[in-house]
Design an enzyme around this catalytic site. Structure first.
Site, mmCIF file in Angstrom:
data_model
loop_
_atom_site.group_PDB
_atom_site.id
_atom_site.type_symbol
_atom_site.label_atom_id
_atom_site.label_comp_id
_atom_site.label_asym_id
_atom_site.label_seq_id
_atom_site.Cartn_x
_atom_site.Cartn_y
_atom_site.Cartn_z
ATOM 1 N N ARG A 18 0.848 -1.315 -0.006
ATOM 2 C CA ARG A 18 0.094 -0.176 -0.219
ATOM 3 C C ARG A 18 0.916 1.449 0.140
ATOM 4 O O ARG A 18 0.357 2.325 -0.660
ATOM 5 C CB ARG A 18 -0.945 0.158 1.355
ATOM 6 C CG ARG A 18 -2.289 -1.062 0.879
ATOM 7 C CD ARG A 18 -3.187 -0.896 2.134
ATOM 8 N NE ARG A 18 -2.498 -1.398 3.572
ATOM 9 C CZ ARG A 18 -2.782 -1.147 4.543
ATOM 10 N NH1 ARG A 18 -4.056 -0.992 5.002
ATOM 11 N NH2 ARG A 18 -2.199 -1.865 5.819
ATOM 12 N N ASN A 36 -6.692 -2.915 1.863
ATOM 13 C CA ASN A 36 -6.323 -4.446 2.101
ATOM 14 C C ASN A 36 -7.948 -5.103 2.254
ATOM 15 O O ASN A 36 -8.761 -4.360 3.167
ATOM 16 C CB ASN A 36 -5.404 -5.039 3.174
ATOM 17 C CG ASN A 36 -4.158 -4.576 2.969
ATOM 18 O OD1 ASN A 36 -3.581 -4.622 1.802
ATOM 19 N ND2 ASN A 36 -3.298 -4.773 3.924
#
Length: 787
Positions: A18, A36
């Site tokens: 990320r 996520n």
């Protein structure tokens, strides 16, 4: 509209994925968010300038090119959105729960940045043994659930301090959302105790901390139990003969080699031959044990690897190991923390109960190990490193299945009895558990059941189909049969060597409809289609079916399972078949091997063979290796560990091949008169015993056996391939962990214009069996056929 929804599948959680997305979005002027979830990573993107038509394309290209080191992208799925997002920033959002279709990254060795910090006296993590970031550190060993967040790991017990929270929350920091992130102020701690559990103050040993005190004890010849990432090790100075012998006696591991850990390649090269490729493999994030050729001038203790020509080396893979070995210019023994045949300890109380009689001191810490993860073992064979045991650093990274398996139903393959691992299959992907061990041992069987339950929850996997070995006495088979009956699930029983064939096919991305191949499957034994024990097999087939087209001539196993433990029984059986015991005793009355056999209860064994009582006939290649080893006096009267005689035989042959060059191999007889063809080792015994009579060196005899067997195997394979009109030969089974045999057979097949398939990511032994079981089950149930 220019907004898109991008789904990224693969190993993309807990690896700094990320932050990479966040960085690229900012550099390319993109707005949106990333999170996520149960399927991987979900990204929503739009260019700040609606007229910019290239930014998202550039983003996708750079995402693949700049993927974090521990990440693996399996798929990027892009969907155009109907309207623009209502945002003026790019944000990292919290994780979503839901159905799990993503993977967990394996535990990874300490990265260079973290290593530099623990060595820097000015850094706040100086000498801190739990230093990690998104590029390294524990994963599977601490995780309890998905999505992979701190609350679902054993680090939930350690609230982060303000400085660690700042790192964790900063997308520009390499510790952004590093779930095990910690420092000396807020994280786990390490301490040293004696065998009675009394804590040792480091100052008592004139040491600055517990790790330095442990290192000092090791220099004095002490044995330490060390709590690592996935379990305990027992450690001692590998050059201290008394310490090594004491460890062997306490651990009751009398012959099996000890693994070694060395600070750097220079230390390793003093004791073993280390190529650049092998050095790179040892330094990889997986940091496995690698079997290396031993140097004859090594000064290691004689008891490190008796009867072996190889040494199993690994590099330090955690900050604790790096700190422990910092001042060591010689290796440490680093063997599993258990009594022989038991699973290693993973928690402090168990270690104090079970290891206090083995270790003089214990180096403990308070970060719980949720999942036991043993060290992986690899070996350079046939041009590349190949796995012998798949565990830490590799499991449970998913393996994409070959074309044709994309729509498989949820399948659970329960593996074999020895070197067990199990396999979850769903959505064209396979998740193999870490190596669990031999289910014959009660503790391992209990842990196997617990790990099955954990993986089911971890990956939210609810099987519709169970796949098991056909052998009715295997613990895994009995469990699967009871489970299927209880839950009303489909049960597929897969013949052992069919599973081996399917395993090596899947390991080489062979398509479901790729056509039949010839499989050469050599191992200890497995229950055959005809109810007899197989182990030297030539099978024509694919994932769906196999046909036995050749095999090694069977011989009796007098005493049944005793013949697996006592190699002399296999030698007697082969001599009986090749002319009879009385013939050989009359012909070579003064040979030492004849005298050794006469010292055994051969009358009883011969009676069992003659009457066919407790003497099942088996085509096992492993038992043939045991017979030849017994003729040379290898392995002793009773083996100390599985495969000992064959391993010592290979070591002897390799020594001769390395120092004396080539030698003619013994002759085998090939009977092609009826299908299945038979490869008969009977002719070799006359030559072998004559060589012993003429005092030919045992190493030369071992080499002649290897070369002859390899030539016979590759010749029979080539003849069958021509007869069956196939060009691909799949090699699997534990006997193909023998480097000399594998390279000789594969080379012979290539010389014949054939293509050998050799394992790349999974062990050739039963550790890879579950993947094959699962692929056969998928093919037979038809769920994969329409993919």
């Amino acid at each position: 509209m220019s907004a898109e929804r991008i789904r990224v599948r693969g190993l993309v959680q807990g690896v700094g994925f990320r932050p990479t997305v966040w960085r690229l979005a900012h550099e390319l002027g993109l707005l949106g968010d990333v999170r996520n979830d149960g399927e991987g990573v979900l990204i929503r993107l739009q260019p700040a300038d609606p007229t910019d038509t290239d930014a998202i394309e550039s983003f996708c290209a750079r995402l693949r090119a700049e993927c974090p080191p521990l990440a693996r992208i399996d798929a990027v799925e892009r969907t155009r959105l109907e309207s623009r997002l209502d945002t003026t920033t790019f944000a990292i959002l919290g994780s979503d729960a839901g159905a799990v279709h993503t993977g967990i990254v394996a535990d990874a060795a300490t990265c260079p940045a973290c290593l530099a910090e623990i060595r820097d006296p000015t850094d706040r993590r100086y000498r801190y043994p739990f230093t990690n970031c998104t590029h390294c550190g524990p994963r599977l060993s601490i995780v309890r659930g998905i999505p992979y967040d701190r609350a679902r790991t054993s680090m939930a017990a350690f609230p982060m301090c303000a400085r660690c929270r700042a790192e964790y929350a900063n997308p520009a920091d390499r510790r952004f959302h590093a779930q095990p992130n910690a420092c000396p102020d807020c994280g786990p701690q390490v301490w040293l105790v004696d065998a009675a559990g009394r804590e040792i103050v480091p100052a008592e040993l004139d040491a600055p901390d517990a790790i330095a005190a442990a290192s000092r004890l090791l220099t004095e010849g002490r044995i330490l139990a060390i709590k690592g990432i996935g379990g305990f090790h027992l450690a001692c100075d590998a050059t201290h003969a008394t310490a090594v012998e004491t460890l062997r006696q306490r651990k009751r591991r009398f012959a099996k080699p000890f693994a070694l850990m060395a600070r750097d390649p220079d230390v390793i090269r003093r004791h073993a031959r280390l190529s650049e490729l092998e050095a790179e493999w040892l330094a990889s994030p997986a940091a496995p044990i690698l079997l290396l050729e031993r140097r004859c001038d090594s000064d290691l203790a004689p008891g490190i690897a008796p009867g072996q020509s190889t040494l199993g080396f690994m590099r330090p893979y955690s900050p604790l190991h790096h700190l422990l070995l910092a001042d060591w210019d010689r290796p440490l023994v680093m063997t599993s923390g258990n009594l022989s045949d038991e699973p290693p300890c993973i928690d402090n109380a168990d270690a104090l109960a079970r290891l206090s009689g083995l270790a003089d001191h214990l180096l403990l810490h308070d970060r719980d190990i949720v999942n036991r993860v043993d060290d992986s073992v690899w070996r350079l064979m046939d041009g590349r490193p190949r796995p012998l045991r798949r565990a830490r650093g590799y499991a449970p990274a998913p393996i994409r299945l070959p074309p044709g398996f994309a729509s498989t139903a949820p399948i659970l393959a329960l593996g074999g009895e020895l070197k067990n691992s199990f396999c979850l299959i769903r959505d064209g992907s396979a998740i193999l558990s870490q190596h669990l061990g031999d289910l014959e041992e009660a503790r391992t069987a209990r842990e196997y059941r617990a790990t099955l339950a954990l993986y089911g929850e971890l990956f939210q996997h609810r099987p519709e189909i169970l796949a098991v070995d056909r052998h009715p006495d295997y613990h895994s088979t009995q469990l699967g049969r009871a489970w299927a009956e209880r839950e009303g699930l489909t049960l597929i029983e897969v013949q052992h060597h069919h599973a081996h064939l399917a395993s090596v096919l899947a390991d080489n991305d062979w398509p479901l409809d790729g056509g039949a191949v010839l499989g050469i499957l050599l191992d200890g034994l497995g229950l055959g289609e005809d109810g007899t024990l197989w182990g030297g097999e030539f099978l024509l087939g694919d994932y769906r079916s196999v046909q036995r087209v050749g095999h090694l001539t069977p011989a009796a196993m007098p005493g049944g399972v005793q013949a697996i433990r006592e190699p002399w029984r296999n030698l007697l059986a082969r001599l009986e078949d090749a002319g009879g015991w009385e013939h050989w005793r009359a012909r070579h009355p003064d040979l030492e091997v004849i005298r050794r056999l006469e010292a055994q209860p051969i009358g009883l064994a011969r009676n069992l063979i003659a009457r066919g009582l407790n003497a099942p006939r088996s085509s096992s290649a492993g038992r043939l290796f045991d017979a030849v080893a017994a003729a040379l006096g290898l392995g002793g009267e009773t083996l100390s560990y599985e495969g000992q005689a064959a391993i010592e035989l290979e070591a002897l042959a390799s020594t001769f091949a390395r120092t004396s060059g080539t030698e003619s191999g013994y002759v085998f007889d090939l009977d092609c008169s009826n299908r299945p063809w038979r490869l008969d080792p009977a002719p070799l015994w006359d030559a072998l015993l004559s060589d012993l009579e003429h005092d030919l060196p045992p190493a030369c005899i071992a080499a002649r056996f290897h070369l002859g067997f390899a030539a016979a195997i590759s010749d029979m394979g080539a003849r069958l391939a021509r007869d069956l009109a196939v060009e691909t030969i799949a090699l699997s089974g534990g006997v193909f962990q023998n480097r000399l045999l594998l390279e000789s057979v594969a080379g012979g097949l290539r010389d014949a214009g054939l293509t050998p398939l050799v394992h790349r990511r999974l062990p050739a032994n039963d550790g890879g069996l579950a993947l094959g079981q699962g692929c056969v089950a998928a093919a037979l149930t038809g769920d994969a056929a329409g993919a």
